[in-house]
Design an enzyme around this catalytic site. Structure first.
Site, mmCIF file in Angstrom:
data_model
loop_
_atom_site.group_PDB
_atom_site.id
_atom_site.type_symbol
_atom_site.label_atom_id
_atom_site.label_comp_id
_atom_site.label_asym_id
_atom_site.label_seq_id
_atom_site.Cartn_x
_atom_site.Cartn_y
_atom_site.Cartn_z
ATOM 1 N N GLY A 104 5.673 10.618 -0.383
ATOM 2 C CA GLY A 104 5.561 11.218 -1.702
ATOM 3 C C GLY A 104 6.878 11.586 -2.348
ATOM 4 O O GLY A 104 7.581 12.481 -1.873
ATOM 5 N N LEU A 105 7.196 10.899 -3.426
ATOM 6 C CA LEU A 105 8.371 11.216 -4.239
ATOM 7 C C LEU A 105 7.952 11.494 -5.684
ATOM 8 O O LEU A 105 8.362 12.474 -6.280
ATOM 9 C CB LEU A 105 9.366 10.051 -4.201
ATOM 10 N N HIS A 121 -6.718 -22.393 -14.935
ATOM 11 C CA HIS A 121 -8.154 -22.347 -14.653
ATOM 12 C C HIS A 121 -8.992 -22.289 -15.935
ATOM 13 O O HIS A 121 -10.216 -22.465 -15.880
ATOM 14 C CB HIS A 121 -8.501 -21.126 -13.790
ATOM 15 N N GLU A 156 7.791 1.411 -6.772
ATOM 16 C CA GLU A 156 9.096 1.508 -6.090
ATOM 17 C C GLU A 156 10.258 1.140 -7.019
ATOM 18 O O GLU A 156 11.210 0.479 -6.626
ATOM 19 C CB GLU A 156 9.112 0.665 -4.809
#
Length: 379
Positions: A124-125, A338, A363
């Site tokens: 946890g940051l 597709h 991140e």
């Protein structure tokens, strides 16, 4: 420079393919629709050695290199990026932080459980008002005798609910002071430590994301990782290595989407020909294949520097930025190839498309990677 895949990487890739066919592929859409985090799957991955890839054998890990680690994340992510993301977060962040900055007693206490998948790790940051501005965090730890009292919350935390231990970085000094934050390892069940709101996400839905909440949570001094005040500096070093794992995750997503598009383009007949024979489609495939190859080379170069103990902040940021942007482009083009079917859940590319976007955010956003790169090249 050796560009060949080694035998260990080949064995890892094959074992993951075999495992995924039985344990992951049949459940992908159920997990995605219900946002189920399959804890038992990760215990099985731990038994195979994939939850402690970089952890030395002395602590119960596999003791492999970053090149093998890239293979693990990439191969899992080709099948289900959600699972790849959780394996990456567990290995690089929580486990990696304890491995890199924990003392011997801490390593012996926690790494064997994490490396074998007995425990799931969280890190946890980020906070609600501090994404890229981690230095402005509000969660605090105040020393009271032999314990720290922690108050505040972290958000967008992988495994916040199911995690057995979390490494959290909180403020022990002034806001904005890069030496005013400290890393703590906090076990599940510690009074005052709980999980909060689970996020309802666009993609990566089988990878659990929620809040960590601290309400007068008392943590003993021996749970400090490294020195008091070094938490932010430690985090930046952890993110250097973590960016390699996000690059690998991105490559896996890109390969999964590309391979699905390549297969479809050969099978889909229009105007009496497979659509792969039309230049508009074949040139898309050429661009996709080239960008994936370039992403791999950048990522393995970053891994090589990491393995040699050389400074790899710049190349790691480059690899993360390029690979993550590539996976979004490739997934987008896979849906386009597709056509209407790409917009349905009948084919896998819509999920790769949804999952891909996280890679340009988690991140460190693409913009933050550019800040890191530009600062270093302009020194």
């Amino acid at each position: 420079m050796n560009f060949e895949t080694n035998e260990t990487q080949k064995m890892i890739a094959q074992s993951i393919k075999d495992f995924a066919k039985i344990h992951i592929t049949p459940n992908i859409y159920q997990w995605d629709e219900s946002q189920v985090f399959p804890v038992e799957l990760f215990k099985s991955l731990g038994e195979m050695g994939f939850m402690g890839v970089l952890v030395p054998e002395a602590y119960g890990g596999s003791g492999l290199s970053y090149h093998e680690y890239i293979t693990v994340i990439e191969e899992i992510s080709k099948v289900d990026p959600s699972i790849g993301l959780s394996v990456a977060a567990h290995n690089s962040l929580c486990t990696g932080h304890i491995l890199q900055f924990g003392n011997e007693a801490q390593k012996k206490k926690w790494l064997p459980k994490l490396a074998t998948g007995e425990w799931i790790g969280a890190w946890g940051l980020t906070e609600h008002n501090t994404g890229s501005d981690a230095g402005g965090m509000s969660t605090t730890a105040v020393l009271d005798g032999d314990e720290y009292v922690i108050n505040g919350a972290k958000n967008f935390i992988t495994h916040a609910i199911s995690g057995d231990i979390a490494v959290v970085i909180v403020r022990t000094g002034e806001k904005g002071d890069s030496h005013g934050m400290t890393a703590f390892a906090i076990e599940k069940g510690t009074p005052g430590f709980s999980s909060g709101k689970k996020e309802d996400k666009l993609g990566m839905r089988a990878s659990e994301t929620a809040e960590l909440v601290f309400d007068n949570c008392r943590v003993p001094k021996e749970n400090v990782l490294g020195e008091v005040g070094d938490g932010f500096i430690q985090s930046m070093k952890i993110l250097d290595g973590g960016r390699i794992s996000i690059a690998a995750l991105s490559i896996g997503i890109a390969k999964g989407a590309y391979e699905a598009a390549l297969k479809y383009s050969k099978e889909r007949i229009q105007f009496g020909k497979p659509i792969s024979s039309f230049q508009g489609v074949s040139f898309k495939l050429a661009d996709m294949a080239t960008e994936i190859e370039a992403s791999e080379l950048l990522t393995h170069k970053a891994a090589a520097k990491k393995e040699l103990g050389e400074k790899m902040t710049t190349i790691g940021a480059m690899a993360k930025m390029f690979a993550s942007e590539t996976c979004v482009r490739v997934a987008n083009e896979a849906v386009q190839i597709h056509g209407g079917y790409g917009y349905t859940k009948e084919f896998p590319v819509e999920k790769f498309y949804r999952d891909s976007k996280l890679c340009t955010i988690g991140e460190g956003t693409t913009e933050i990677q550019k800040v890191v790169i530009s600062r270093n090249i302009l020194k």
